[in-house]
Design a protein around this motif. Structure first.
Motif, mmCIF file in Angstrom:
data_model
loop_
_atom_site.group_PDB
_atom_site.id
_atom_site.type_symbol
_atom_site.label_atom_id
_atom_site.label_comp_id
_atom_site.label_asym_id
_atom_site.label_seq_id
_atom_site.Cartn_x
_atom_site.Cartn_y
_atom_site.Cartn_z
ATOM 1 N N ASN A 295 0.828 -1.216 0.000
ATOM 2 C CA ASN A 295 0.000 0.000 0.000
ATOM 3 C C ASN A 295 0.859 1.262 0.000
ATOM 4 O O ASN A 295 0.523 2.247 -0.653
ATOM 5 N N ASP A 296 1.973 1.222 0.705
ATOM 6 C CA ASP A 296 2.863 2.398 0.728
ATOM 7 C C ASP A 296 3.583 2.596 -0.609
ATOM 8 O O ASP A 296 4.074 3.690 -0.887
ATOM 9 N N SER A 297 3.655 1.527 -1.407
ATOM 10 C CA SER A 297 4.344 1.663 -2.698
ATOM 11 C C SER A 297 3.421 2.245 -3.778
ATOM 12 O O SER A 297 3.864 2.648 -4.846
ATOM 13 N N LYS A 298 2.128 2.274 -3.496
ATOM 14 C CA LYS A 298 1.188 2.650 -4.561
ATOM 15 C C LYS A 298 1.298 4.121 -4.990
ATOM 16 O O LYS A 298 1.234 4.384 -6.202
ATOM 17 N N PRO A 299 1.497 5.084 -4.082
ATOM 18 C CA PRO A 299 1.655 6.460 -4.568
ATOM 19 C C PRO A 299 2.817 6.588 -5.566
ATOM 20 O O PRO A 299 2.679 7.254 -6.604
ATOM 21 N N GLY A 300 3.938 5.934 -5.275
ATOM 22 C CA GLY A 300 5.091 5.993 -6.179
ATOM 23 C C GLY A 300 4.752 5.392 -7.543
ATOM 24 O O GLY A 300 5.177 5.897 -8.590
ATOM 25 N N TYR A 301 3.965 4.333 -7.529
ATOM 26 C CA TYR A 301 3.543 3.683 -8.771
ATOM 27 C C TYR A 301 2.676 4.641 -9.614
ATOM 28 O O TYR A 301 2.870 4.776 -10.827
ATOM 29 N N VAL A 302 1.764 5.345 -8.927
ATOM 30 C CA VAL A 302 0.891 6.296 -9.630
ATOM 31 C C VAL A 302 1.729 7.426 -10.225
ATOM 32 O O VAL A 302 1.508 7.859 -11.369
ATOM 33 N N VAL A 303 2.719 7.893 -9.472
ATOM 34 C CA VAL A 303 3.595 8.968 -9.967
ATOM 35 C C VAL A 303 4.295 8.501 -11.252
ATOM 36 O O VAL A 303 4.328 9.228 -12.259
ATOM 37 N N SER A 333 -2.627 11.150 3.702
ATOM 38 C CA SER A 333 -3.290 10.950 2.413
ATOM 39 C C SER A 333 -2.295 10.570 1.309
ATOM 40 O O SER A 333 -1.322 11.280 1.061
ATOM 41 N N PRO A 334 -2.553 9.457 0.597
ATOM 42 C CA PRO A 334 -1.662 9.085 -0.494
ATOM 43 C C PRO A 334 -1.704 10.104 -1.629
ATOM 44 O O PRO A 334 -0.723 10.265 -2.355
ATOM 45 N N ALA A 335 -2.841 10.810 -1.757
ATOM 46 C CA ALA A 335 -2.947 11.836 -2.809
ATOM 47 C C ALA A 335 -1.932 12.945 -2.549
ATOM 48 O O ALA A 335 -1.289 13.460 -3.473
ATOM 49 N N VAL A 336 -1.758 13.295 -1.277
ATOM 50 C CA VAL A 336 -0.765 14.323 -0.923
ATOM 51 C C VAL A 336 0.638 13.815 -1.263
ATOM 52 O O VAL A 336 1.460 14.554 -1.819
ATOM 53 N N THR A 337 0.902 12.541 -0.958
ATOM 54 C CA THR A 337 2.222 11.970 -1.275
ATOM 55 C C THR A 337 2.481 12.036 -2.777
ATOM 56 O O THR A 337 3.583 12.393 -3.224
ATOM 57 N N VAL A 338 1.473 11.705 -3.582
ATOM 58 C CA VAL A 338 1.632 11.745 -5.041
ATOM 59 C C VAL A 338 1.984 13.173 -5.480
ATOM 60 O O VAL A 338 2.933 13.394 -6.251
ATOM 61 N N VAL A 339 1.225 14.143 -4.963
ATOM 62 C CA VAL A 339 1.464 15.541 -5.350
ATOM 63 C C VAL A 339 2.874 15.974 -4.934
ATOM 64 O O VAL A 339 3.611 16.578 -5.722
#
Ligand SMILES: NC(=O)c1ccc[n+]([C@@H]2O[C@H](COP(=O)([O-])OP(=O)(O)OC[C@H]3O[C@@H](n4cnc5c(N)ncnc54)[C@H](O)[C@@H]3O)[C@@H](O)[C@H]2O)c1
Length: 418
Positions: A295-303, A333-339
């Motif tokens: 789950n923690d790897s998913k923001p990086g994947y989206v980026v 929030s993962p959205a914040v991490t992505v941004v």
């Protein structure tokens, strides 16, 4: 007035959990003394306001304060029961930070009286209610506690976790079943009486350690199941199949119920609580550990996905910052991490749209990005990244995206109306 045998109850920590609890108790007719170290929170509450947004809460607080049933203070006073709902975050090293619980314990110790009930509601590692009882016993050697005196103890101790969800807190506080874990039978009995003054769901009795583990289990279960969906989304991308369709079709199986993938897992609970198990389980929780990592790897994947879609110099519009649809909650929030990561790469202009948050917190507002309305973002950006399934974003029409490249991390734009 006595309600369920109680007249004066104190709630320590008036945040997302403590304030609704205090307000609901006060609206049942109990005298509630709310305690918070934040003057801002205390002042707002004494003016009859909630210091954060949650549906129905403002009216409950207003009513309770107006009727002189709820008042907020910065230091504990005498009461019959103390309900502790302070933060239990994790450290950088992913181990639980119990300093707030200890500080709350130290603050109530001087005002404890024989016959008092102490309830811990904060999500906690197994053994925390015993730690709190030991701390109180050390600070108040004149009183007896269940670990030494069993059913004869002066002070009753219970762990009663909370499972309400932001956006529906006031309803769920009353409707949800409640687990009451006592350090003695009398602790369970008296704590159950307190919850029965406002809970319409079942109030289920157990011991403290089991209740602590139940709360952690619930969130670890959710985390592992979401990790399965998130992992599946990466696998499906590899195979060139639509993960949303795969899940929809697989869920036709009568015993399969796969959750929805997303840009990661956020919020105060699911992304945090499994660590309380992993940290203490000494290698006995590899599945939960793997789920956290997935789950923690998913923001990086989206980026990486969105970077592969964007051309150099493109503007990327990120729709949503909250961790959950239709809320203003930005915690973990993962959205914040992505941004943050998109801004860090410094390859594209980043525009963010978050209709539910009026003022962005400084750590986001200070980033090299532009804030815009949905319309402005759609006009200025070449690439649209959907991060949160807020209603406003779900209601887009296909024609609004026709000339855009987009990446939908929530699977809500699969059947857009024309
Ligand atoms: N928010 C949720 O959805 C949710 C759901 C279930 C469980 N929980 C758990 O409930 C606990 C509280 O979470 P929250 O979301 O209400 O946190 P929060 O940060 O919204 O509120 C905590 C409040 O406690 C106050 N505080 C800190 N130390 C204090 C002290 N020593 N004395 C008095 N007040 C103090 C803070 O100022 C703050 O207002 C946590 O353990 C959390 O994991 C939260």
């Amino acid at each position: 007035m006595s309600v369920g045998g109680f007249e004066v109850v104190s709630v320590i920590g008036l945040g997302y959990i403590g304030l609704p609890t205090a307000a609901v108790l006060a609206n049942r007719g109990l005298e509630v003394i709310g305690v918070d170290i934040s003057e801002r929170a205390v002042n707002a509450i004494n003016e009859g306001r909630a210091h954060f947004f949650e549906p129905e809460l403002e009216a409950l607080v207003h009513n309770a304060v107006n009727n002189k049933k709820l008042r907020a203070v910065t230091r504990p006073e005498f009461a019959q029961a103390f309900v502790i709902a302070v933060p239990t975050p994790i450290s950088e090293a992913k181990s639980p930070d119990l300093s707030y619980v200890k500080a709350a314990g130290a603050s109530i110790a001087p005002v404890l009286k024989s016959g008092n009930l102490v309830i811990l509601e904060s999500t906690s590692p197994v053994g925390t209610i015993e730690m709190l009882a030991a701390q109180l016993s050390e600070l108040r050697p004149d009183l007896t506690f269940p670990q030494d005196a069993g059913e004869e103890a002066d002070i009753l101790m219970a762990y009663c976790p909370e499972r309400i969800i932001p956006g529906r807190m006031v309803t769920e506080l009353v409707e949800n079943d409640r687990i009451v874990g006592g350090m003695s039978a009398r602790s369970v009995d008296v704590a159950s009486k307190l919850y029965k003054t406002f809970v319409r769901g079942d109030v289920v009795a157990t011991n403290g350690r089991t209740a602590e583990m139940v709360k952690l289990t619930e969130n670890a279960f959710r985390d592992v199941n979401i990790a399965f969906a998130n992992e599946l989304s990466k696998v499906c991308d590899k195979f060139g199949v639509d993960v949303w369709e795969v899940i929809e079709l697989a869920n036709h199986h009568p015993r399969v119920n796969i959750l929805q993938p997303g840009p990661g897992v956020g919020g105060h609970c699911i992304a945090v609580d499994p660590w309380f198990i992993i940290d203490a389980a000494e290698g006995q929780a590899p599945l939960m550990h793997a789920a956290r990592n997935v789950n923690d790897s998913k923001p990086g994947y989206v980026v990486e996905k969105v970077r592969s879609l964007a051309k150099p110099g493109d503007t990327i519009a990120c729709l949503g910052l909250a961790y959950k649809a239709n809320t203003d909650d930005l915690r973990e929030s993962p959205a914040v991490t992505v941004v943050e990561r998109l801004v860090e790469t410094n390859e594209h202009k980043v525009v963010v749209v978050e209709p539910n948050v009026e003022t962005l917190p400084p750590h986001i507002a200070g980033l090299n990005l532009t804030r815009a309305s949905l319309e402005e973002a759609l006009e200025s950006a070449q690439v649209i990244l959907l991060l949160v399934d807020h209603d406003e974003f779900k209601e887009l029409r296909a024609e609004q995206l026709v000339s855009k490249t987009y990446y939908d991390s929530r699977g809500v734009w699969r059947h857009l109306p024309a």
